[in-house]
Structure formats: C-alpha cells, structure tokens
Design a protein around this motif. Sequence first.
Motif, PDB file in Angstrom:
ATOM      1  N   MET A 144      -6.616-110.660  17.682  1.00  0.00           N
ATOM      2  CA  MET A 144      -5.677-110.316  18.748  1.00  0.00           C
ATOM      3  C   MET A 144      -6.472-109.670  19.867  1.00  0.00           C
ATOM      4  O   MET A 144      -7.105-108.630  19.649  1.00  0.00           O
ATOM      5  N   PRO A 145      -6.450-110.244  21.041  1.00  0.00           N
ATOM      6  CA  PRO A 145      -7.192-109.632  22.145  1.00  0.00           C
ATOM      7  C   PRO A 145      -6.535-108.326  22.584  1.00  0.00           C
ATOM      8  O   PRO A 145      -5.369-108.076  22.303  1.00  0.00           O
ATOM      9  N   ALA A 146      -7.304-107.524  23.270  1.00  0.00           N
ATOM     10  CA  ALA A 146      -6.778-106.258  23.776  1.00  0.00           C
ATOM     11  C   ALA A 146      -5.654-106.518  24.766  1.00  0.00           C
ATOM     12  O   ALA A 146      -5.590-107.573  25.396  1.00  0.00           O
ATOM     13  N   GLY A 147      -4.764-105.542  24.895  1.00  0.00           N
ATOM     14  CA  GLY A 147      -3.676-105.669  25.845  1.00  0.00           C
ATOM     15  C   GLY A 147      -2.764-104.472  25.747  1.00  0.00           C
ATOM     16  O   GLY A 147      -2.914-103.625  24.869  1.00  0.00           O
ATOM     17  N   SER A 148      -1.815-104.423  26.638  1.00  0.00           N
ATOM     18  CA  SER A 148      -0.815-103.356  26.591  1.00  0.00           C
ATOM     19  C   SER A 148       0.083-103.598  25.378  1.00  0.00           C
ATOM     20  O   SER A 148       0.098-104.695  24.794  1.00  0.00           O
ATOM     21  N   LEU A 149       0.849-102.602  25.017  1.00  0.00           N
ATOM     22  CA  LEU A 149       1.790-102.761  23.907  1.00  0.00           C
ATOM     23  C   LEU A 149       2.726-103.936  24.178  1.00  0.00           C
ATOM     24  O   LEU A 149       2.982-104.753  23.282  1.00  0.00           O
ATOM     25  N   GLU A 150       3.203-104.039  25.397  1.00  0.00           N
ATOM     26  CA  GLU A 150       4.116-105.121  25.737  1.00  0.00           C
ATOM     27  C   GLU A 150       3.451-106.487  25.579  1.00  0.00           C
ATOM     28  O   GLU A 150       4.070-107.441  25.095  1.00  0.00           O
ATOM     29  N   GLN A 151       2.194-106.603  25.989  1.00  0.00           N
ATOM     30  CA  GLN A 151       1.478-107.877  25.850  1.00  0.00           C
ATOM     31  C   GLN A 151       1.290-108.248  24.380  1.00  0.00           C
ATOM     32  O   GLN A 151       1.472-109.406  23.999  1.00  0.00           O
ATOM     33  N   ILE A 152       0.933-107.283  23.575  1.00  0.00           N
ATOM     34  CA  ILE A 152       0.709-107.551  22.152  1.00  0.00           C
ATOM     35  C   ILE A 152       2.020-107.921  21.465  1.00  0.00           C
ATOM     36  O   ILE A 152       2.078-108.874  20.679  1.00  0.00           O
ATOM     37  N   VAL A 153       3.089-107.179  21.762  1.00  0.00           N
ATOM     38  CA  VAL A 153       4.392-107.501  21.177  1.00  0.00           C
ATOM     39  C   VAL A 153       4.812-108.905  21.601  1.00  0.00           C
ATOM     40  O   VAL A 153       5.300-109.690  20.776  1.00  0.00           O
ATOM     41  N   PHE A 154       4.596-109.254  22.864  1.00  0.00           N
ATOM     42  CA  PHE A 154       4.937-110.595  23.341  1.00  0.00           C
ATOM     43  C   PHE A 154       4.177-111.657  22.548  1.00  0.00           C
ATOM     44  O   PHE A 154       4.764-112.649  22.099  1.00  0.00           O
ATOM     45  N   ARG A 155       2.877-111.466  22.371  1.00  0.00           N
ATOM     46  CA  ARG A 155       2.062-112.453  21.641  1.00  0.00           C
ATOM     47  C   ARG A 155       2.557-112.608  20.206  1.00  0.00           C
ATOM     48  O   ARG A 155       2.649-113.732  19.681  1.00  0.00           O
ATOM     49  N   MET A 156       2.870-111.488  19.558  1.00  0.00           N
ATOM     50  CA  MET A 156       3.362-111.553  18.184  1.00  0.00           C
ATOM     51  C   MET A 156       4.713-112.257  18.141  1.00  0.00           C
ATOM     52  O   MET A 156       4.970-113.061  17.232  1.00  0.00           O
ATOM     53  N   ASP A 157       5.585-111.978  19.121  1.00  0.00           N
ATOM     54  CA  ASP A 157       6.890-112.634  19.169  1.00  0.00           C
ATOM     55  C   ASP A 157       6.755-114.137  19.370  1.00  0.00           C
ATOM     56  O   ASP A 157       7.503-114.920  18.775  1.00  0.00           O
ATOM     57  N   VAL A 158       5.804-114.555  20.211  1.00  0.00           N
ATOM     58  CA  VAL A 158       5.577-115.989  20.422  1.00  0.00           C
ATOM     59  C   VAL A 158       5.125-116.648  19.123  1.00  0.00           C
ATOM     60  O   VAL A 158       5.636-117.712  18.742  1.00  0.00           O
ATOM     61  N   LEU A 159       4.194-116.008  18.419  1.00  0.00           N
ATOM     62  CA  LEU A 159       3.742-116.565  17.132  1.00  0.00           C
ATOM     63  C   LEU A 159       4.901-116.685  16.153  1.00  0.00           C
ATOM     64  O   LEU A 159       5.053-117.699  15.468  1.00  0.00           O
ATOM     65  N   LEU A 160       5.731-115.661  16.089  1.00  0.00           N
ATOM     66  CA  LEU A 160       6.871-115.672  15.177  1.00  0.00           C
ATOM     67  C   LEU A 160       7.868-116.764  15.563  1.00  0.00           C
ATOM     68  O   LEU A 160       8.379-117.485  14.697  1.00  0.00           O
ATOM     69  N   ALA A 161       8.130-116.913  16.867  1.00  0.00           N
ATOM     70  CA  ALA A 161       9.058-117.950  17.321  1.00  0.00           C
ATOM     71  C   ALA A 161       8.524-119.342  16.997  1.00  0.00           C
ATOM     72  O   ALA A 161       9.284-120.210  16.546  1.00  0.00           O
ATOM     73  N   LEU A 162       7.238-119.551  17.216  1.00  0.00           N
ATOM     74  CA  LEU A 162       6.639-120.847  16.891  1.00  0.00           C
ATOM     75  C   LEU A 162       6.724-121.124  15.394  1.00  0.00           C
ATOM     76  O   LEU A 162       7.117-122.221  14.976  1.00  0.00           O
ATOM     77  N   GLU A 163       6.369-120.129  14.602  1.00  0.00           N
ATOM     78  CA  GLU A 163       6.416-120.284  13.144  1.00  0.00           C
ATOM     79  C   GLU A 163       7.845-120.578  12.689  1.00  0.00           C
ATOM     80  O   GLU A 163       8.072-121.462  11.853  1.00  0.00           O
ATOM     81  N   SER A 164       8.822-119.846  13.241  1.00  0.00           N
ATOM     82  CA  SER A 164      10.228-120.043  12.880  1.00  0.00           C
ATOM     83  C   SER A 164      10.730-121.423  13.282  1.00  0.00           C
ATOM     84  O   SER A 164      11.629-121.971  12.643  1.00  0.00           O
TER      85      SER A 164
END
Length: 78
Positions: free
Chosen positions: A1-21
């Motif tokens: 996971m690259p560095a980023g603000s909390l919002e950026q990291i949460v967004f990236r994790m949400d995208v991964l979860l949405a894709l997986e779902s």
Amino acid sequence: MPAGSLEQIVFRMDVLLALESAGVPVLNPPRAVEGCVDKFLTSARLAAAGIPTPPTVAAQRADDALAAFDRFGGDVVL
C-alpha cells in the motif's frame, strides 16, 4: 500500500473490496493488505490462531524503545 492520507488509503481499500465483491479477481485482497500494513492486526490474528509470537512492544518514545531493547537483551526486530 503506497503512502497517503487516511482518506486515500481508505479509498484504495474500499475500491479493492468493491472489486472483490463484484467478482473481479484481486491479487492482493483487502484482508491480506490489512494484515501486511497493520502489525498489531497480524499479531492478533496469529495469537487467535494459536501461533506463538515473540513478545511485542509498541513504543512512542525513543526512551521506551531503548528500555524494551534492554529488557529483551538486545535481541530485537524493529
């Protein structure tokens, strides 16, 4: 996971979860990424699985880290 603000990291994790779902193959699923970036979560998962782990200390100050270093006899991983 690259560095980023909390919002950026949460967004990236949400995208991964949405894709997986959605059934899209995800090479590194969110649960695996969480375990890689969150050392406490990894330790808790290992303990819950009954896998022994070495004593762990989280230090916010250099003095506390050095005290733990001495307590563990200088044999530590940072």
